[in-house]
Design an enzyme around this catalytic site. Structure first.
Site, PDB file in Angstrom:
ATOM      1  CB  CYS A   1      32.741   0.776 -11.021  1.00 36.68           C
ATOM      2  SG  CYS A   1      31.875  -0.028  -9.643  1.00 36.68           S
ATOM      3  CB  VAL A   2      32.520   4.875  -7.917  1.00 32.99           C
ATOM      4  CG1 VAL A   2      32.729   5.435  -6.630  1.00 32.99           C
ATOM      5  CG2 VAL A   2      32.503   5.405  -9.194  1.00 32.99           C
TER       6      VAL A   2
END
Length: 470
Positions: free
Chosen positions: A28-29
């Site tokens: 993810c981020v």
């Protein structure tokens, strides 16, 4: 630099139990997300000893390694090259992880998967409502008057902001319907239609239901001798959740049985028609009553036992984050806002995030480890802005006592704000900016709560750190 990065990624793979231990992986981020065959093979100490690793934790069947924004993309690409695994989507990872979950964990994960995608709309609405409240709140800048009372040229500006901000709450069932039907495997566009159908302007507005019931003016449909209340479900969570499940499963069943040539003509009309009737006849009335009962229960606890309710939620919120169960309270927050126009739970969440940031910040002053100093500073800033994972999993849980000091500070701060009946009109950014989601007349007690959440965990963590070194 590329060689060093490859070596570092190889060390991550080794610490995770080797490439053969990875069932699937994505990112993810800020984090690498693994589904592992055996989490017992992970060498956590070795993994967290690597310079680029900010922390690790396991939740909902996924083993997550915090790397940091930007860098995680490069690490993941190198990981794919080294291990030879195919790039997995988040949906693939979720599906693989879900197989390892028990029924309760699956239910919690389902709620999270439904409500997290609509959070940006809700948070944005909360921030805009904060701007509107600053403009319209009496006594903030002028005695017993608002900005628009004194500067009337701003009145229409505030009115437009209110309309934009309020849209997400007025049509909340449409947002939930889109996300829920998508999660349950149906057509999300039908979910939007279903949600909007439940708040159609021809229906009695749910917020006017109480007055209409008292006055005996509730409109009814007469369906073959059966009286069906012609009531909308504005701000309600449970009716659209259950109706979305029925719609999705019915749509799936119809697609399996109806020939492809007739699906466009039959599947959506039948699914919506049947679900619509069920929603107004059974699902809506039953879940509406359940939702109101849940609301009354929480309101009763915090009205009559403010100290106990605030202390308990303040103490348990951060531990709930570890298990992922905090997502269940997101639905409760939205239900409270939809039913009563405010929530007393979300302000405690904001203070819990601040407390985790303060404990992490204290570790920057308590340690001589340069890596930990840098991680403590950056993760505390992140927590103050509402993202607690780096602080909680990268620092506080690693050393345990900062986490305990944080929940103590959070519990004390929660008592202060619940006793003073601090309410949020919306879910907002869960850190220092959270004050803009609080009703302006309660800014002062919430500010005192924020001070406690900053000072108490910081002082306690520093004190315990000094004692441990003594």
């Amino acid at each position: 630099m590329a060689t060093v990065e490859r070596k570092t990624v190889e060390q991550i793979v080794e610490a995770i139990g080797g490439g053969e231990n990875i069932a699937s992986a994505t990112h993810c981020v800020t984090r690498l997300r693994f589904v592992l065959h055996d989490e017992g093979k992970v060498n956590k100490e070795q993994l967290e000893g690597l310079e680029i690793v900010k922390g690790t934790f396991s939740t909902n069947g996924q083993y997550q390694v915090i790397i940091g924004q930007g860098l995680v993309d490069k690490v993941y690409r190198e990981l794919v090259k080294i291990t030879g695994i195919g790039e997995s989507s988040k949906e693939d990872i979720k599906a693989a992880a879900e197989k390892k979950l028990n029924p309760l964990q699956r239910a919690i994960k389902t709620l999270a998967d439904i409500f997290i995608p609509i959070l940006p709309a809700i948070v944005t609405a909360g921030l805009l409502m904060g701007i509107n409240n600053i403009l319209t709140g009496a006594g903030i800048f002028y005695d017993e008057q608002s900005i628009i009372d004194v500067h009337t040229q701003w009145a229409d500006f505030a009115s437009i902001i209110h309309l934009i901000a309020n849209t997400a709450f007025v049509f909340l069932p449409g947002l939930i319907g889109w996300s829920a039907v998508k999660k349950f495997g149906g057509n999300p566009l039908l979910g939007i239609v279903l949600g909007l159908m439940l708040v159609h302007p021809d229906l009695l507005n749910a917020w006017a239901y109480g007055a209409a019931k008292e006055a005996g003016t509730i409109p009814y449909w007469n369906l073959f001798g059966l009286d069906i209340a012609k009531v909308g479900y504005q701000g309600q969570v449970l009716p659209i959740l259950f109706a979305s499940y029925v719609l999705a499963k019915l749509e799936i069943a119809l697609r399996k049985r109806i020939p492809d040539a007739f699906q466009l003509l039959l599947v959506a009309p039948i699914a919506l028609l049947v679900t619509g009737f069920l929603a107004f006849i059974i699902i809506g009335p039953v879940t509406f009553a359940i939702g109101n009962a849940i609301t009354s229960l929480f309101v009763g606890v915090f009205d009559n036992f403010a100290v106990i309710g605030g202390l308990l939620y303040g103490l348990i919120y951060a531990p709930l984050v570890i298990t992922g169960m905090h997502h269940t309270f997101l639905a409760v927050d939205i239900q409270l806002i939809g039913t009563t126009g405010a929530t007393f739970l979300w302000p405690i969440l904001a203070l819990s995030n601040i407390a985790q940031g303060s404990a992490a910040l204290a570790m920057m002053f308590a340690t001589k480890d340069e890596k930990l100093k840098g991680l403590s500073l950056t993760s505390s800033v992140s927590a103050y802005l509402g993202i607690t994972e780096p602080a909680m999993f990268g620092v506080n849980l690693r050393y345990k006592y900062p986490f305990i000091c944080a929940i103590i500070g959070s519990g004390i701060a929660a008592v202060v704000i619940t006793v003073n009946k601090v309410l949020a009109f919306s879910i907002g950014v869960g850190g220092l900016p959270g004050i803009f989601s609080i009703f302006p007349e309660k800014w002062l007690p919430f500010f005192f709560g924020m001070l406690i959440a900053v000072i108490v965990p910081f002082v306690l963590t520093l004190t315990v750190a000094k004692i441990k070194k003594a």
